[in-house]
Scaffold this active site. Structure first.
Site, PDB file in Angstrom:
ATOM      1  CG  HIS A  23      -1.488  -1.196   1.439  1.00 57.47           C
ATOM      2  ND1 HIS A  23      -1.329  -2.260   2.280  1.00 57.47           N
ATOM      3  CD2 HIS A  23      -2.983  -1.186   0.895  1.00 57.47           C
ATOM      4  CE1 HIS A  23      -2.292  -3.539   2.166  1.00 57.47           C
ATOM      5  NE2 HIS A  23      -3.638  -2.648   1.152  1.00 57.47           N
ATOM      6  CG  ASP A  56       1.822  -1.594   3.291  1.00 60.78           C
ATOM      7  OD1 ASP A  56       1.069  -0.997   4.573  1.00 60.78           O
ATOM      8  OD2 ASP A  56       1.350  -2.109   2.725  1.00 60.78           O
ATOM      9  CG  MET A 111      -1.243  -5.996  -6.963  1.00 56.28           C
ATOM     10  SD  MET A 111      -1.313  -5.160  -4.756  1.00 56.28           S
ATOM     11  CE  MET A 111      -1.431  -6.992  -4.113  1.00 56.28           C
ATOM     12  CD  GLU A 159      -8.115  -7.506  -1.778  1.00 50.71           C
ATOM     13  OE1 GLU A 159      -7.334  -7.420  -1.978  1.00 50.71           O
ATOM     14  OE2 GLU A 159      -8.167  -7.800   0.357  1.00 50.71           O
ATOM     15  CE  LYS A 174     -12.280  -8.634   5.524  1.00 48.66           C
ATOM     16  NZ  LYS A 174     -10.910  -7.763   6.479  1.00 48.66           N
ATOM     17  CD  GLU A 182      -7.857 -11.891   1.462  1.00 42.95           C
ATOM     18  OE1 GLU A 182      -7.717 -10.767   1.363  1.00 42.95           O
ATOM     19  OE2 GLU A 182      -7.661 -12.029   3.197  1.00 42.95           O
ATOM     20  CG  HIS A 187     -11.483 -11.452   2.129  1.00 42.54           C
ATOM     21  ND1 HIS A 187     -11.379  -9.739   1.223  1.00 42.54           N
ATOM     22  CD2 HIS A 187     -11.069 -10.992   2.753  1.00 42.54           C
ATOM     23  CE1 HIS A 187      -9.573  -9.190   1.760  1.00 42.54           C
ATOM     24  NE2 HIS A 187      -9.614  -9.906   2.807  1.00 42.54           N
ATOM     25  CG  ASP A 245      -4.847 -10.668  -2.080  1.00 46.35           C
ATOM     26  OD1 ASP A 245      -3.680 -10.984  -2.678  1.00 46.35           O
ATOM     27  OD2 ASP A 245      -5.321 -10.232  -1.148  1.00 46.35           O
ATOM     28  CG  ASP A 288      -9.735 -11.009   7.599  1.00 47.96           C
ATOM     29  OD1 ASP A 288      -9.660 -11.712   6.866  1.00 47.96           O
ATOM     30  OD2 ASP A 288      -9.171  -9.617   7.244  1.00 47.96           O
ATOM     31  CG  ASP A 328      -5.377 -11.120   7.182  1.00 47.64           C
ATOM     32  OD1 ASP A 328      -5.946 -12.148   5.586  1.00 47.64           O
ATOM     33  OD2 ASP A 328      -5.671 -10.447   6.708  1.00 47.64           O
ATOM     34  CG  ASP A 357      -3.824  -9.704   1.870  1.00 46.44           C
ATOM     35  OD1 ASP A 357      -3.145  -9.724   3.096  1.00 46.44           O
ATOM     36  OD2 ASP A 357      -4.438  -9.682   1.581  1.00 46.44           O
TER      37      ASP A 357
END
Lengths: 384, 384, 384, 384
Positions: D60, D63, D94, D187, D189, D223, D226, D251, D261, D263, D293
């Site tokens: 991002h 980030d 990406m 994406e 979710k 993902e 998700h 993802d 979530d 992950d 991810d």
């Protein structure tokens, strides 16, 4: 003017309420028990629903014509059924095929691993389309009851999707060849009776339509229960279909998230969700049928079935009146105006890149959604 | 007589509504975003809630006394807080310990694999109990925020349950040794923030209590959201606790099934479920606190927080009035009487074995639950 | 020494594998379709399962003796069945009653609103207990198939729990009066076929037991699928039952979270969960039956049914061998030792209150659970 | 030839494994607790991941470049980051925008009710696209973190979808105007951090793409977590995207159905689902990135983070080898051949309508899926 008094909730044909023959006719069999109610004849169902104020009935081929009937029997059945429709003024706006009861469909119909089953499913559907058109249906629903798997070892999903597409393309071609005035509405469901069903939500189904040969002939038939099984907001799915011009039919019922397919009476378990669905349909004056795809609790006898049918329509009308109140409520509308910043003006890239934002203000502003939701709930609970 | 008019919904201290300092004080941080609201001081919270008609506030140790405060700071904070309680007449009926924010508790508190963490968690809880008792709390809630695992490779669940039991036994012993008038209410949650939390539902927690050294000192604190995360009927869990004499506290809020912990405003998402919960509590005239463990949407500013708090209490009172109507509705009560076959008379084994039943009649009778439910929904929607 | 080679996975009676007559005998009917397989006779089932290496079969009364059989027919059926048991050495360790197929039980059995139904359910159960004991069963399972509601308007849950308790107390009394050597194992399920079933999880059921007249006669029968439907960790529930001395029976199968009751082949959908369950049972050398309560996919013919049965046992034995490897794996065991801080020493309150903790160290230490879990997964996938 | 031996599981850049800076850099904050790990610098992350065998990192905007950085700081940060990429050979395939952390986005970004927020979100995204392109990214992911509602009273979903579409159209226009070689991957979710997020699954997102001005520039980024939150089969969604030519990114992680979530580390919770996903990607030799991810458990210190990263890649390679075995296993392939009835030959309508089917045979045939699934599981468990 808002109609007041209790008769505002009296269903009439103009409200476009329909029921499947299989819904009020459901005998109450379930995975753990035998039927609890005798079968009702299609003719009796039509008469009673007309009396209650419905607009019409919908059917699978075998709801009307039992599997294995001869041509003569079929014709007699159809004749009697057509007569009662004429007598009562009831319509058959939608028809569909039973591609799930026969053990031959144990691995699916259009996506069975056995090519003979796939062909048989198409043959059965052509006949059911003919029947539907004969009865005046303008919408043909395809619900892939068993189009799925228990183990992904069994089918490559890309192959299965290809089979599915071939089948819908073939059916569209047939309707065109017969010059039928008929549109298809595809119905999604995430699971049950298969472990995982292909194209599990209205979204997946919508996306699939764009890959067909004749996407303009095909829309969706979202069902409350099926979208709720996956925990998704039903009104959002319906809005997406509406916005894409693809809401060809709708199945109204109720369902708790993450359970077996309950097919509860519309509005009986999640009145808030039902309210926002009715709001969406009524705000756009959606012209389609308000079809109830649900059934009475298995505790009921026949009287309970008619309570269920009457209650379904009545609750829709109660919620419809609440939508009018919501749209006319000055405080609610004021909150919506205040919050809404208006349509995003499309500016040039350079203009946007040089724009200054008062981030401090944007970071601390509130949206008054707690108040808005509380007022909505009070309206829904009838204390506003 | 049923109180009529809108002021029936005006909360007053006699209604026993309480809020956690952490609920209206929630600054709106979430896994994907920073706080959106400034922190509210405990003193300000007490004043505002008193104004809105609440009975009291509840707290974790660190909601009032920040972690790392010196003894002097602690005493000053407690003194000021006690003063505002006296000024406003607000009470602190319940207290608890924060055993989840500190990174030291990353693997749990009473069930951490590290024995030092388990000891520290007990030490922190003893101090928090002292604080709670000082503030007048009669109920001590234990929520095992991180008592769980992401992988079962990490802990034998039998060992973990043993650690958990040791901790609760130790705390009971402490309360007895201090002659505190304090009871424990254990709160279950199925998951979040851990993958799986031990004793995940009110049922598991109730069962666990019977294995303690002093079961009579320990009950449960069921939370709407926690039971709904697992898709369970909340009123059934509360009924089981009530029936066992173990409903020591309750957490009111809202939650969609199968999601992250939403802590929605009570009654805002599932008014039917909320109605049957209120019915249960009011029918037995349950004397405990109606505690709201929820928070305003993250879209809100401070005004929205108070809308949220006021709406929580107001909705409870609206539902309470509907319970009175339900209990007084002749048609509803008639349906309940007709169906109810009365208390099962206990007969001897021989008598029972020789009894004849009219199975044909039992097989076809209906229970009129569709009608009963429709009437209930119409009452809930305010059109009855 | 660990047994090596593939024959380690060959089931033998000493492994205590059992199947319900209704499991391999399941004809593949579901809510949307008719049976796909002919019924198998109990005698044929026993012979085939013996051949495959099972220890015994379990049954509902009507799995063996069809509803409505005369006393003579019943005796003939039981005689033939006893003969095949003797011939094959197969046992009947568990029996139960079918209280859900008959339409008379549409509103439940022990908790039906109709007192006559509640009495009839008890009468049927006494007869089924007699049959079970005659066949040598030492465990009697009670699964409250329809003990629940679709609408909470229908039943006060406290009343329903009272009826439920009365029934179990009555059955315990009967067993005592007959001096049968029989224990009860109560089986929970959250929903299906009812909207919400009372005592929905193993936790709720365990708690309920403590409120019975003879808790020592009653334990639980946890089922993988039923706990997973609610998204709960099954091994945690089993551990709680084990720890409380209440694991009287177990139902092994597979299930995806938040779906209709799938009853998948054990280990076929969640091998990691199955592994930790087997670990728990084997680590404590649990003496009970490894009962499979599942059925073949509806796509299968009879050959598929036996593949399903053989696969169920084989997967258990594969996982059992992996448990031995896990317990013997030096790196895994080292990680468990390092993390484990040892048993919490019970210190005096004063001692604890004066203890100093190196919080900085506790806050930053890691637990190496990612590594531990990765090693576990590699062991499970057979690459370690 | 199949590569044998353990080094088959050693990740190398050619495997195209990538991680988000925010994944290994996740400090372990959650809704109930503070960070447990210090932040890792992007430069340190790149070095370590290169060492472990990854191909690249994704990011991002914030980030890499903290919010509020000056242009000079930004340039210095980018320069140092570009240098470490050059030093290590790592790529940035990406990039994406953080549109969820800032309190300004509390009601969404592209679908906020406040038009200023919608404009600011676009401005921020244009800058992030420029940054991504500068770093060499060819794919731009849009995850609508907060594009949703807690109450449907707040937004008409049709209006919100319109805003969403306007935003994506605008971004596509920008990329075209800059002649960037960049594609968008949307994406989906279902919920968290909002109660309900618009376009909640990969299916809904795919359908939405067809309504854009430049659908050819836009695909999806499914993902695992998700899609699993909603209980859907992930490989089916990926197959649909692949088949439509829309799988632009993916993802990889793990998730239990119906929870917050999680992950989780790829393959750590559902190895069977992960196996069929890897099979799909490898069978079509999908050229995209295998992007993880996910993040380490919050129990971990930095060492645990690298265990997590290494394990993610290793598990993928273990499963990839199993896919090769599955495809080469004669018994499995024989079962697939036997069942498959071949491609459905397209026949004329008349021909189909006159076709005779041996329904008795189709009704009783089995598909041997229990055997097929058992063999698959044994292969997965490494005992085949």
């Amino acid at each position: 003017m808002m109609r007041s008094g209790k008769d505002a909730y009296q269903p009439r044909p103009e409200h476009h309420f329909t029921f499947g023959l299989w819904t009020v006719g459901n005998p109450g069999r379930d995975p753990f028990g035998e039927p609890v109610r005798p079968a009702l004849s299609p003719v009796a169902i039509v008469r009673k629903l007309a009396e209650l104020g419905a607009y019409g009935v919908n059917l699978h081929d075998n709801d009307l014509v039992p599997a294995g009937s001869t041509a003569t029997e079929r014709d007699r059945i159809v004749r009697e059924f057509t007569q009662v429709l004429a007598d009562t003024g009831m319509k058959v706006p939608m028809a569909t095929t039973n591609l799930f009861s026969d053990p031959a469909f144990r691995d699916g119909a259009f996506t069975s691993r056995d090519a003979r089953v796939r062909a048989y499913a198409l043959q059965k559907t052509l006949a059911a389309i003919d029947l539907g058109v004969e009865l005046g249906a303008a919408t043909y629903v395809c619900w892939g009851g068993r189009e799925g798997v228990e183990t992904n070892a069994a089918k490559d999903p890309r192959t299965a999707l290809g089979w599915y597409r071939d089948a819908i393309n073939y059916l569209c071609e047939y309707v065109r060849s017969q010059r039928y005035d008929l549109r298809f509405a595809l119905e999604a469901k995430p699971n049950e009776p298969r472990g995982d069903i292909f194209l599990p939500t209205t979204g997946h189904m919508l996306a699939f339509i764009y890959t067909l040969d004749h996407p303009e002939m095909v829309g969706v038939n979202p069902e409350v229960a099926h979208e709720r099984m996956a925990g998704l907001d039903f009104s959002h799915a319906v809005a997406q279909a509406l916005e894409a011009g693809k809401l060809f039919h709708i199945d109204l019922n109720g369902q708790q998230i993450g359970r077996f397919d309950q097919d509860l009476r519309f509005g009986s378990d999640d009145p808030k969700g039902a309210f926002f669905l009715v709001k969406l349909l009524e705000d756009v004056k959606w012209p389609g049928m308000r079809h109830f795809d649900s059934h009475a609790y298995r505790t009921e006898d026949e009287a309970g079935v008619w309570d269920f049918a009457a209650g379904s329509m009545r609750t829709y009308l109660i919620l419809k009146e609440k939508v009018e109140r919501f749209n006319a409520d000055p405080e609610i509308q004021q909150l919506l105006t205040e919050v809404d910043g208006g349509k995003s003006a499309r500016v040039s890239f350079g203009e946007l890149q040089n724009m200054n934002f008062d981030l401090a203000a944007l970071r601390k502003r509130g949206y008054a959604y707690e108040r808005l939701d509380q007022l909505t709930m009070e309206l829904l609970l009838g204390v506003r």
